[in-house]
Design an enzyme around this catalytic site. Structure first.
Site, PDB file in Angstrom:
ATOM      1  N   GLY A 122      47.367 -71.431 -72.288  1.00  0.00           N
ATOM      2  CA  GLY A 122      48.723 -71.375 -73.157  1.00  0.00           C
ATOM      3  C   GLY A 122      48.619 -72.311 -74.272  1.00  0.00           C
ATOM      4  O   GLY A 122      47.575 -72.948 -74.705  1.00  0.00           O
TER       5      GLY A 122
ATOM      6  N   ARG B 156      46.278 -62.564 -64.777  1.00  0.00           N
ATOM      7  CA  ARG B 156      46.079 -62.075 -66.283  1.00  0.00           C
ATOM      8  C   ARG B 156      44.923 -62.534 -67.005  1.00  0.00           C
ATOM      9  O   ARG B 156      44.233 -61.838 -67.701  1.00  0.00           O
ATOM     10  CB  ARG B 156      47.205 -62.380 -67.141  1.00  0.00           C
ATOM     11  CG  ARG B 156      48.399 -61.378 -66.449  1.00  0.00           C
ATOM     12  CD  ARG B 156      49.803 -61.790 -67.630  1.00  0.00           C
ATOM     13  NE  ARG B 156      50.086 -63.175 -67.489  1.00  0.00           N
ATOM     14  CZ  ARG B 156      51.048 -63.608 -66.669  1.00  0.00           C
ATOM     15  NH1 ARG B 156      51.490 -63.017 -65.663  1.00  0.00           N
ATOM     16  NH2 ARG B 156      51.441 -64.728 -66.937  1.00  0.00           N
TER      17      ARG B 156
ATOM     18  N   ARG C 254      60.977 -84.208 -63.238  1.00  0.00           N
ATOM     19  CA  ARG C 254      61.350 -85.432 -64.316  1.00  0.00           C
ATOM     20  C   ARG C 254      62.506 -86.311 -63.810  1.00  0.00           C
ATOM     21  O   ARG C 254      62.265 -87.511 -64.007  1.00  0.00           O
ATOM     22  CB  ARG C 254      61.564 -84.662 -65.597  1.00  0.00           C
ATOM     23  CG  ARG C 254      60.685 -84.122 -66.468  1.00  0.00           C
ATOM     24  CD  ARG C 254      61.064 -83.461 -67.704  1.00  0.00           C
ATOM     25  NE  ARG C 254      60.059 -82.970 -68.294  1.00  0.00           N
ATOM     26  CZ  ARG C 254      60.438 -81.799 -69.393  1.00  0.00           C
ATOM     27  NH1 ARG C 254      61.464 -81.665 -69.514  1.00  0.00           N
ATOM     28  NH2 ARG C 254      59.316 -81.345 -69.788  1.00  0.00           N
TER      29      ARG C 254
ATOM     30  N   CYS D 210      59.713 -82.291 -74.872  1.00  0.00           N
ATOM     31  CA  CYS D 210      59.171 -82.602 -76.446  1.00  0.00           C
ATOM     32  C   CYS D 210      60.150 -83.393 -77.254  1.00  0.00           C
ATOM     33  O   CYS D 210      59.806 -84.461 -78.001  1.00  0.00           O
ATOM     34  CB  CYS D 210      58.578 -81.484 -76.947  1.00  0.00           C
ATOM     35  SG  CYS D 210      59.622 -79.867 -76.597  1.00  0.00           S
TER      36      CYS D 210
ATOM     37  N   GLN E 142      64.107 -76.984 -83.398  1.00  0.00           N
ATOM     38  CA  GLN E 142      63.058 -76.849 -82.715  1.00  0.00           C
ATOM     39  C   GLN E 142      62.226 -75.506 -83.168  1.00  0.00           C
ATOM     40  O   GLN E 142      62.704 -74.619 -83.010  1.00  0.00           O
ATOM     41  CB  GLN E 142      63.480 -76.823 -81.131  1.00  0.00           C
ATOM     42  CG  GLN E 142      63.824 -78.290 -80.813  1.00  0.00           C
ATOM     43  CD  GLN E 142      64.599 -78.332 -79.420  1.00  0.00           C
ATOM     44  OE1 GLN E 142      65.412 -78.909 -79.081  1.00  0.00           O
ATOM     45  NE2 GLN E 142      63.537 -77.793 -78.492  1.00  0.00           N
TER      46      GLN E 142
ATOM     47  N   ARG F 210      67.130 -73.533 -81.931  1.00  0.00           N
ATOM     48  CA  ARG F 210      65.884 -72.896 -82.367  1.00  0.00           C
ATOM     49  C   ARG F 210      65.696 -72.488 -83.765  1.00  0.00           C
ATOM     50  O   ARG F 210      66.554 -71.748 -84.253  1.00  0.00           O
ATOM     51  CB  ARG F 210      65.391 -71.866 -81.225  1.00  0.00           C
ATOM     52  CG  ARG F 210      64.029 -71.279 -81.401  1.00  0.00           C
ATOM     53  CD  ARG F 210      62.927 -72.536 -80.849  1.00  0.00           C
ATOM     54  NE  ARG F 210      63.251 -72.558 -79.234  1.00  0.00           N
ATOM     55  CZ  ARG F 210      62.662 -73.476 -78.679  1.00  0.00           C
ATOM     56  NH1 ARG F 210      61.652 -74.160 -78.963  1.00  0.00           N
ATOM     57  NH2 ARG F 210      62.880 -73.742 -77.204  1.00  0.00           N
TER      58      ARG F 210
ATOM     59  N   HIS G  43      58.674 -80.158 -83.938  1.00  0.00           N
ATOM     60  CA  HIS G  43      60.207 -80.095 -83.925  1.00  0.00           C
ATOM     61  C   HIS G  43      61.002 -81.176 -84.950  1.00  0.00           C
ATOM     62  O   HIS G  43      60.210 -82.152 -85.208  1.00  0.00           O
ATOM     63  CB  HIS G  43      61.023 -80.728 -82.542  1.00  0.00           C
ATOM     64  CG  HIS G  43      60.452 -79.449 -81.549  1.00  0.00           C
ATOM     65  ND1 HIS G  43      59.863 -78.451 -81.990  1.00  0.00           N
ATOM     66  CD2 HIS G  43      60.538 -79.730 -80.299  1.00  0.00           C
ATOM     67  CE1 HIS G  43      59.784 -77.621 -80.657  1.00  0.00           C
ATOM     68  NE2 HIS G  43      59.950 -78.562 -79.505  1.00  0.00           N
TER      69      HIS G  43
ATOM     70  N   ASN H 104      55.469 -80.712 -81.685  1.00  0.00           N
ATOM     71  CA  ASN H 104      55.740 -80.932 -80.162  1.00  0.00           C
ATOM     72  C   ASN H 104      54.681 -80.191 -79.453  1.00  0.00           C
ATOM     73  O   ASN H 104      54.573 -80.772 -78.263  1.00  0.00           O
ATOM     74  CB  ASN H 104      56.760 -79.572 -80.125  1.00  0.00           C
ATOM     75  CG  ASN H 104      56.262 -78.214 -80.642  1.00  0.00           C
ATOM     76  OD1 ASN H 104      56.395 -78.168 -81.959  1.00  0.00           O
ATOM     77  ND2 ASN H 104      56.252 -77.301 -79.896  1.00  0.00           N
TER      78      ASN H 104
HETATM   79  N1  LIG Z   1      55.423 -75.681 -75.907  1.00  0.00           N
HETATM   80  C1  LIG Z   1      55.622 -76.959 -75.849  1.00  0.00           C
HETATM   81  O1  LIG Z   1      56.117 -77.597 -77.018  1.00  0.00           O
HETATM   82  C2  LIG Z   1      56.116 -77.780 -74.586  1.00  0.00           C
HETATM   83  C3  LIG Z   1      56.442 -78.922 -74.525  1.00  0.00           C
HETATM   84  C4  LIG Z   1      56.546 -79.665 -73.442  1.00  0.00           C
HETATM   85  C5  LIG Z   1      56.304 -79.106 -72.443  1.00  0.00           C
HETATM   86  N2  LIG Z   1      56.147 -77.847 -72.290  1.00  0.00           N
HETATM   87  C6  LIG Z   1      55.739 -77.072 -70.904  1.00  0.00           C
HETATM   88  O2  LIG Z   1      54.433 -76.579 -70.967  1.00  0.00           O
HETATM   89  C7  LIG Z   1      54.498 -75.500 -70.081  1.00  0.00           C
HETATM   90  C8  LIG Z   1      53.790 -74.513 -70.671  1.00  0.00           C
HETATM   91  O3  LIG Z   1      54.255 -74.103 -71.889  1.00  0.00           O
HETATM   92  P1  LIG Z   1      53.409 -73.521 -73.039  1.00  0.00           P
HETATM   93  O4  LIG Z   1      54.206 -73.700 -74.386  1.00  0.00           O
HETATM   94  O5  LIG Z   1      51.987 -73.748 -73.090  1.00  0.00           O
HETATM   95  O6  LIG Z   1      53.552 -71.984 -72.469  1.00  0.00           O
HETATM   96  P2  LIG Z   1      52.684 -70.549 -72.887  1.00  0.00           P
HETATM   97  O7  LIG Z   1      52.128 -70.596 -74.084  1.00  0.00           O
HETATM   98  O8  LIG Z   1      53.599 -69.555 -72.423  1.00  0.00           O
HETATM   99  O9  LIG Z   1      51.466 -70.662 -71.632  1.00  0.00           O
HETATM  100  C9  LIG Z   1      51.923 -70.504 -70.288  1.00  0.00           C
HETATM  101  C10 LIG Z   1      50.520 -70.811 -69.382  1.00  0.00           C
HETATM  102  O10 LIG Z   1      51.055 -70.848 -67.973  1.00  0.00           O
HETATM  103  C11 LIG Z   1      50.145 -69.896 -67.482  1.00  0.00           C
HETATM  104  N3  LIG Z   1      50.827 -69.255 -66.407  1.00  0.00           N
HETATM  105  C12 LIG Z   1      52.111 -68.371 -66.518  1.00  0.00           C
HETATM  106  N4  LIG Z   1      52.371 -68.064 -65.306  1.00  0.00           N
HETATM  107  C13 LIG Z   1      51.434 -68.434 -64.327  1.00  0.00           C
HETATM  108  C14 LIG Z   1      51.117 -67.996 -63.054  1.00  0.00           C
HETATM  109  N5  LIG Z   1      52.045 -67.453 -62.129  1.00  0.00           N
HETATM  110  N6  LIG Z   1      50.050 -68.589 -62.459  1.00  0.00           N
HETATM  111  C15 LIG Z   1      49.391 -69.614 -63.240  1.00  0.00           C
HETATM  112  N7  LIG Z   1      49.378 -69.995 -64.522  1.00  0.00           N
HETATM  113  C16 LIG Z   1      50.587 -69.204 -65.040  1.00  0.00           C
HETATM  114  C17 LIG Z   1      49.805 -68.904 -68.444  1.00  0.00           C
HETATM  115  O11 LIG Z   1      48.480 -67.984 -68.039  1.00  0.00           O
HETATM  116  P3  LIG Z   1      48.248 -66.512 -68.618  1.00  0.00           P
HETATM  117  O12 LIG Z   1      47.558 -66.825 -69.940  1.00  0.00           O
HETATM  118  O13 LIG Z   1      47.335 -66.447 -67.503  1.00  0.00           O
HETATM  119  O14 LIG Z   1      49.458 -65.896 -68.622  1.00  0.00           O
HETATM  120  C18 LIG Z   1      49.601 -69.825 -69.637  1.00  0.00           C
HETATM  121  O15 LIG Z   1      48.158 -70.515 -69.590  1.00  0.00           O
HETATM  122  C19 LIG Z   1      55.865 -75.021 -69.736  1.00  0.00           C
HETATM  123  O16 LIG Z   1      56.434 -75.655 -68.519  1.00  0.00           O
HETATM  124  C20 LIG Z   1      56.850 -75.838 -70.671  1.00  0.00           C
HETATM  125  O17 LIG Z   1      58.158 -76.148 -70.357  1.00  0.00           O
HETATM  126  C21 LIG Z   1      55.669 -76.846 -73.307  1.00  0.00           C
END
Ligand SMILES: NC(=O)c1ccc[n+]([C@@H]2O[C@H](COP(=O)([O-])OP(=O)(O)OC[C@H]3O[C@@H](n4cnc5c(N)ncnc54)[C@H](OP(=O)(O)O)[C@@H]3O)[C@@H](O)[C@H]2O)c1
Length: 342
Positions: A19, A46, A106, A135, A162, A241, A248, A321
């Site tokens: 991700g 996947r 949290r 974030c 954001q 957003r 952000h 972020n």
């Molecule tokens: N983006 C930010 O700025 C940010 C900031 C703070 C916190 N977060 C938190 O970080 C987390 C991930 O965010 P992201 O932005 O990286 O999202 P993302 O780009 O959509 O990536 C999601 C990740 O989770 C994996 N995943 C999804 N469903 C899953 C399952 N059933 N089993 C195992 N792995 C699974 C995905 O794997 P696949 O590729 O195989 O689908 C991918 O590696 C969220 O909880 C989000 O709230 C994000």
């Protein structure tokens, strides 16, 4: 319960390794030369069979299961709250310390919610899970902590701008695709967001409650109070957003118990580890998302008096972020844990 003691290098799992945050975590572990003996990359079914890059090698991605954590010392979770709730307890049982990027734990009283420069002391006595804040909260408390220590914050009004990377990989693709559609005079087709994000601003991040606030807005309220250990601080948030890929921005009005001028505030924030003040509006110098992208700092500018309240200041706060808002903060927590174990 985990033990990091007596080790030179660690077995580190990245849950959500494919991700937006997971990719950044791998890069930051490498950049900061975190002592990784073995990297375990986990994602959904996947991604089974894929590989991801780490230190010049290709690491296989495995499907996340309850058995994924055998021998893991530190598990960095970044795969959504549902996965954290289900799998983090298994990681802890297997002996790992979990640093969780989701909102799952949290606000649990026994779970430290940590921004290392602000409240590293909260790490002491953790019981296996440490939460990484939202974030938007991280960048705001980084700028506000030295001001709170000096003049005690009474009230905060924050409006956020954001970026789409805060939603993840699919949202970045959506902004890219929709921008092309609009420029080609086609109607953008929303999938990730409820409305088109290209050339638009959406005053909704996450779901609304019965009072009309979103969950994201409540995160800013509750997490700020927990991290600053200031349960009485009033916080009113509007989260928006915007069609920005990364970083952000926040407009923040702060009211203090005691007078605090812009010059003193700038000096206090400049002295804060991880905060950089860029504030020369006459020369067009202020923080911007494009400049913050890919960088570690929290940038603050437009520091000025809010004349509508007693002891008020207004700030503009910008940070990446995916780095300080997520992956960097998580790796910094891991660094503190390792340092404390040595
Ligand atoms: N983006 C930010 O700025 C940010 C900031 C703070 C916190 N977060 C938190 O970080 C987390 C991930 O965010 P992201 O932005 O990286 O999202 P993302 O780009 O959509 O990536 C999601 C990740 O989770 C994996 N995943 C999804 N469903 C899953 C399952 N059933 N089993 C195992 N792995 C699974 C995905 O794997 P696949 O590729 O195989 O689908 C991918 O590696 C969220 O909880 C989000 O709230 C994000």
């Amino acid at each position: 319960m985990s033990t990091l003691k007596g080790k030179e290098a660690y077995s580190v799992a990245v849950v959500g390794a494919t991700g937006a945050v997971g990719q950044e975590m791998r890069e930051i572990l490498e950049e900061r030369e975190f002592p990784v003996e073995r990297l375990v990359c986990l994602a959904s079914e996947r991604s089974e069979g894929k590989t991801v890059a780490f230190r010049g090698a290709e690491v296989p991605v495995d499907r996340l299961t309850e058995q994924s954590f055998a021998g893991v010392d530190i598990a960095l979770f970044s795969a959504g709250a549902e996965r954290s709730r289900k799998f983090a307890p298994h990681a802890v049982t297997a002996g790992a310390v979990v640093i969780d990027n989701s909102s799952a734990f949290r606000m649990e009283p026994k779970v430290p919610l940590v921004v290392p420069e602000v409240n590293a002391h909260a790490l002491a006595g953790h019981v296996g899970i440490i939460a990484n804040p939202n974030c938007s909260t991280i960048q705001m408390v980084m700028a506000l902590k030295p001001l709170h220590d000096a003049a005690t914050i009474r009230r905060i009004i924050v409006s956020t701008y954001q970026s789409v990377s805060g939603t993840g990989q699919a949202a970045m693709e959506e902004l890219f695709e929709q921008s092309g559609q609009v420029l080609n005079l086609q109607s953008p087709k929303p999938k990730v967001y409820p409305h088109p994000i290209a050339f638009n601003c959406l005053p909704q991040i996450d779901a609304f409650d019965e009072d009309g606030y979103t969950k994201e807005e409540w995160k800013l309220v509750r997490e700020t109070r927990k991290i600053l250990e200031a349960p009485g601080v009033q916080v009113c948030a509007t989260t928006v957003r915007v069609p920005v890929f990364r970083a952000h921005s926040e407009s923040v009005n702060v009211e203090f118990e005691r007078p605090l001028g812009p010059d003193e505030a700038r000096a206090l924030m400049s002295a804060m580890d991880g905060v950089v003040v860029i504030d020369d509006p006459g020369r067009g110098l202020y923080p911007m998302a494009t400049d913050a992208t890919g960088s570690d700092a929290v940038y603050v500018g437009r520091v000025r008096v809010d004349r509508t309240v007693e002891n008020g200041l207004v700030l503009w706060i910008v940070s990446d972020n995916l780095r300080k808002g997520a992956a960097l903060n998580a790796v910094q927590i891991a660094e503190r844990l390792v340092a404390a174990a040595r």
